[in-house]
Design a protein around this motif. Structure first.
Motif, PDB file in Angstrom:
ATOM      1  N   THR A 234      -3.769  -4.515  -3.822  1.00 30.21           N
ATOM      2  CA  THR A 234      -2.554  -4.502  -4.640  1.00 30.21           C
ATOM      3  C   THR A 234      -1.848  -3.156  -4.526  1.00 30.21           C
ATOM      4  O   THR A 234      -2.126  -2.349  -3.642  1.00 30.21           O
ATOM      5  CB  THR A 234      -2.914  -4.842  -6.103  1.00 30.21           C
ATOM      6  OG1 THR A 234      -1.723  -4.943  -6.882  1.00 30.21           O
ATOM      7  CG2 THR A 234      -3.849  -3.811  -6.708  1.00 30.21           C
ATOM      8  N   TRP A 235      -0.891  -2.943  -5.421  1.00 33.56           N
ATOM      9  CA  TRP A 235      -0.141  -1.691  -5.465  1.00 33.56           C
ATOM     10  C   TRP A 235      -0.648  -0.831  -6.617  1.00 33.56           C
ATOM     11  O   TRP A 235      -1.294  -1.331  -7.542  1.00 33.56           O
ATOM     12  CB  TRP A 235       1.351  -1.949  -5.658  1.00 33.56           C
ATOM     13  CG  TRP A 235       1.999  -2.733  -4.563  1.00 33.56           C
ATOM     14  CD1 TRP A 235       2.489  -4.005  -4.637  1.00 33.56           C
ATOM     15  CD2 TRP A 235       2.243  -2.293  -3.223  1.00 33.56           C
ATOM     16  NE1 TRP A 235       3.008  -4.392  -3.428  1.00 33.56           N
ATOM     17  CE2 TRP A 235       2.873  -3.360  -2.538  1.00 33.56           C
ATOM     18  CE3 TRP A 235       1.983  -1.115  -2.530  1.00 33.56           C
ATOM     19  CZ2 TRP A 235       3.266  -3.274  -1.207  1.00 33.56           C
ATOM     20  CZ3 TRP A 235       2.363  -1.022  -1.203  1.00 33.56           C
ATOM     21  CH2 TRP A 235       2.995  -2.090  -0.554  1.00 33.56           C
ATOM     22  N   SER A 236      -0.316   0.444  -6.572  1.00 36.33           N
ATOM     23  CA  SER A 236      -0.606   1.337  -7.694  1.00 36.33           C
ATOM     24  C   SER A 236       0.688   2.000  -8.130  1.00 36.33           C
ATOM     25  O   SER A 236       1.264   1.644  -9.163  1.00 36.33           O
ATOM     26  CB  SER A 236      -1.664   2.378  -7.308  1.00 36.33           C
ATOM     27  OG  SER A 236      -1.269   3.090  -6.146  1.00 36.33           O
ATOM     28  N   SER A 237       1.222   2.923  -7.303  1.00 34.30           N
ATOM     29  CA  SER A 237       2.459   3.619  -7.655  1.00 34.30           C
ATOM     30  C   SER A 237       3.653   2.670  -7.695  1.00 34.30           C
ATOM     31  O   SER A 237       4.626   2.908  -8.412  1.00 34.30           O
ATOM     32  CB  SER A 237       2.737   4.749  -6.658  1.00 34.30           C
ATOM     33  OG  SER A 237       2.961   4.236  -5.356  1.00 34.30           O
ATOM     34  N   ARG A 238       3.614   1.589  -6.932  1.00 32.09           N
ATOM     35  CA  ARG A 238       4.729   0.644  -6.884  1.00 32.09           C
ATOM     36  C   ARG A 238       4.589  -0.478  -7.910  1.00 32.09           C
ATOM     37  O   ARG A 238       5.385  -1.411  -7.922  1.00 32.09           O
ATOM     38  CB  ARG A 238       4.852   0.065  -5.475  1.00 32.09           C
ATOM     39  CG  ARG A 238       5.086   1.123  -4.403  1.00 32.09           C
ATOM     40  CD  ARG A 238       5.058   0.549  -3.005  1.00 32.09           C
ATOM     41  NE  ARG A 238       6.194  -0.332  -2.769  1.00 32.09           N
ATOM     42  CZ  ARG A 238       7.389   0.077  -2.379  1.00 32.09           C
ATOM     43  NH1 ARG A 238       7.624   1.378  -2.218  1.00 32.09           N
ATOM     44  NH2 ARG A 238       8.360  -0.777  -2.178  1.00 32.09           N
ATOM     45  N   GLY A 239       3.569  -0.400  -8.764  1.00 33.26           N
ATOM     46  CA  GLY A 239       3.393  -1.377  -9.822  1.00 33.26           C
ATOM     47  C   GLY A 239       2.379  -2.440  -9.458  1.00 33.26           C
ATOM     48  O   GLY A 239       2.554  -3.147  -8.462  1.00 33.26           O
ATOM     49  N   THR A 240       1.318  -2.550 -10.228  1.00 33.80           N
ATOM     50  CA  THR A 240       0.301  -3.553  -9.953  1.00 33.80           C
ATOM     51  C   THR A 240       0.852  -4.953 -10.187  1.00 33.80           C
ATOM     52  O   THR A 240       1.813  -5.146 -10.935  1.00 33.80           O
ATOM     53  CB  THR A 240      -0.942  -3.340 -10.833  1.00 33.80           C
ATOM     54  OG1 THR A 240      -0.533  -3.360 -12.214  1.00 33.80           O
ATOM     55  CG2 THR A 240      -1.600  -2.013 -10.530  1.00 33.80           C
ATOM     56  N   ILE A 241       0.244  -5.928  -9.552  1.00 32.60           N
ATOM     57  CA  ILE A 241       0.687  -7.315  -9.647  1.00 32.60           C
ATOM     58  C   ILE A 241      -0.127  -8.042 -10.713  1.00 32.60           C
ATOM     59  O   ILE A 241      -1.361  -8.024 -10.690  1.00 32.60           O
ATOM     60  CB  ILE A 241       0.534  -8.033  -8.290  1.00 32.60           C
ATOM     61  CG1 ILE A 241       1.255  -7.247  -7.197  1.00 32.60           C
ATOM     62  CG2 ILE A 241       1.056  -9.460  -8.381  1.00 32.60           C
ATOM     63  CD1 ILE A 241       2.734  -7.057  -7.414  1.00 32.60           C
TER      64      ILE A 241
END
Length: 427
Positions: A234-241
């Protein structure tokens, strides 16, 4: 300039190529269920080291996956060829499978070869546009957001906003179609923050929508047999899903998983806590273990890279899918170029493909997907292909000269060709 067409579409000439290839391929494979078939398969690009980029094997696998909704199914001609190439040998069981179904496998290969060769039957010029006002009338636009409306951080220019406004004022229906792991709830609202009026857009569909709906409703036996335990990239800085409502059990341990879910390339979900940032080389090592277990992979965003402002392109989930395929794994793509997202958008518009044009910046995803859906397309050269096409990312005002020779080479590499090309989205 002449470049090869994308290969989608009908016509008597194409049918003759496919029919001829089917017959010849069926005869050859029916007679070749022996060791001699192994070097033939390797020469096509199915090798022990993986599938060779740019080879016929790479094209055949991507075409097979797109035609079946993103997956290369077990037992298919492509899967059998990949297995033989990966082992470098024809096992007794595999030989029996080829002998028993040689004609069928060969027919599938022959049809693929026929379609592949048909791309070169005629050459169609790509029309370079100064602006959208030069287009023939279309009733609707399937509009990508990243690389077309903005660079991941800021809109390209006021002229981009003006172009969308002019489309809407002309009565053209505008539908966002996006390879985004996020669901479409906030897609149009996010564009509002960049200066686009939400009234200009009829709706939006994202690859995140497609993945969520398939995981929630499990529409066929393959999805129902998928299981509920997943490793979640998933993402961290771009926002978790957010996976809420899907009844999934997230684990960071490959040995406990039923499948791999790829939403991002920054972190690995932990199930009972926040996702942990994880470098790509660790993710790649995890994929090697997963491929040995033959775990299926769901790729929510098939993009390989994406524009990201001055910092340049960033790696996207499609990169993990490519690695997994090279390892012998199979991946199901939920966004462009797979058919499902186009079917959803076209169902919402309820229009004939001839009345619709797709606008995007990726040959591999936007342009190839549109061609497969029978839709005309406009490539925005100032997106992810900007460096290859000689387009200066800062040149956001006025005419842009696209390197036409480079465009022809890119079209050849990605087996896709747009109807039109423009530097940036302008009226």
């Amino acid at each position: 300039m002449d470049v090869p067409p994308a290969g989608a579409g009908g016509g008597h000439g194409q049918n003759m190529f496919i029919i001829g290839g089917t017959v010849v391929g069926g005869v050859v494979m029916a007679c070749a269920a022996g060791p001699a078939v192994v070097p033939v398969i390797a020469a096509a690009g199915f090798t022990e080291g993986g599938i060779i980029a740019g080879s016929w094997a790479a094209w055949f696998m991507s075409s097979t996956a797109a035609a079946s909704g993103g997956a290369v199914t077990a037992g298919s001609a492509c899967a059998i060829l990949q297995s033989i190439g990966a082992t470098g040998a024809l096992s007794g069981g595999m030989a029996a499978a080829v002998a028993a179904g040689g004609a069928g496998i060969g027919a599938g290969i022959g049809a693929g070869v026929g379609a592949f060769l048909q791309r070169f039957r005629r050459r169609t010029p790509v029309v370079e546009l100064a602006g959208l006002s030069a287009l023939r009338p279309y009733r609707a636009v399937l509009l990508s957001d990243f690389g077309v409306l903005h660079d991941g951080q800021a809109r390209y220019s006021e002229r981009t906003v003006e172009a969308v406004q002019c489309l809407a004022s002309a009565g053209v229906r505008i539908y966002i179609i996006s390879n985004s792991s996020q669901r479409s709830n906030n897609t149009i609202a996010n564009l509002t923050e960049l200066g686009f009026d939400p009234a200009w857009f009829e709706g939006a569909v994202t690859s995140g929508d497609m993945a969520y709906e398939h995981l929630l409703h499990r529409p066929d036996e393959w999805w129902r047999s998928l299981g509920s335990r997943c490793v979640h990239f998933t993402w961290s800085s771009r926002g978790t899903i957010n996976l809420e409502g899907l009844s999934l059990q997230v684990t960071s341990n490959i040995s406990d998983a039923d499948f791999i879910l790829v939403d991002g390339t920054e972190a690995v979900g932990q199930g009972d806590g926040p996702a942990v940032e994880t470098p790509l080389h660790i993710m790649r090592a995890m994929l090697a273990v997963a491929s040995a277990k033959k775990l299926p992979m769901i790729v929510v965003n098939p993009d390989v890279v994406r524009v990201n402002g001055p910092g340049g392109p960033i790696p996207m989930p499609g990169l993990l899918a490519k690695w997994y395929g090279e390892m012998g794994g199979t991946a199901t793509l939920m966004g462009k170029p797979a058919p499902a997202i186009y079917e959803a958008a076209m169902s919402a518009l309820d229009l004939s493909p001839k009345d619709v044009i797709a606008i995007g910046d990726s040959l591999e995803h936007d342009i190839a997907g549109a061609a497969a859906a029978g839709i005309d397309s406009l490539l925005i050269a100032g997106g992810i292909h900007a460096a290859d096409l000689g387009v200066e990312p800062g040149a956001r005002q006025g005419p842009v000269n696209v390197d036409r020779g480079a465009l022809a080479q890119l079209c050849e590499r990605h087996h896709a060709s747009p109807t039109y090309v423009a530097g940036f989205l302008e009226w």
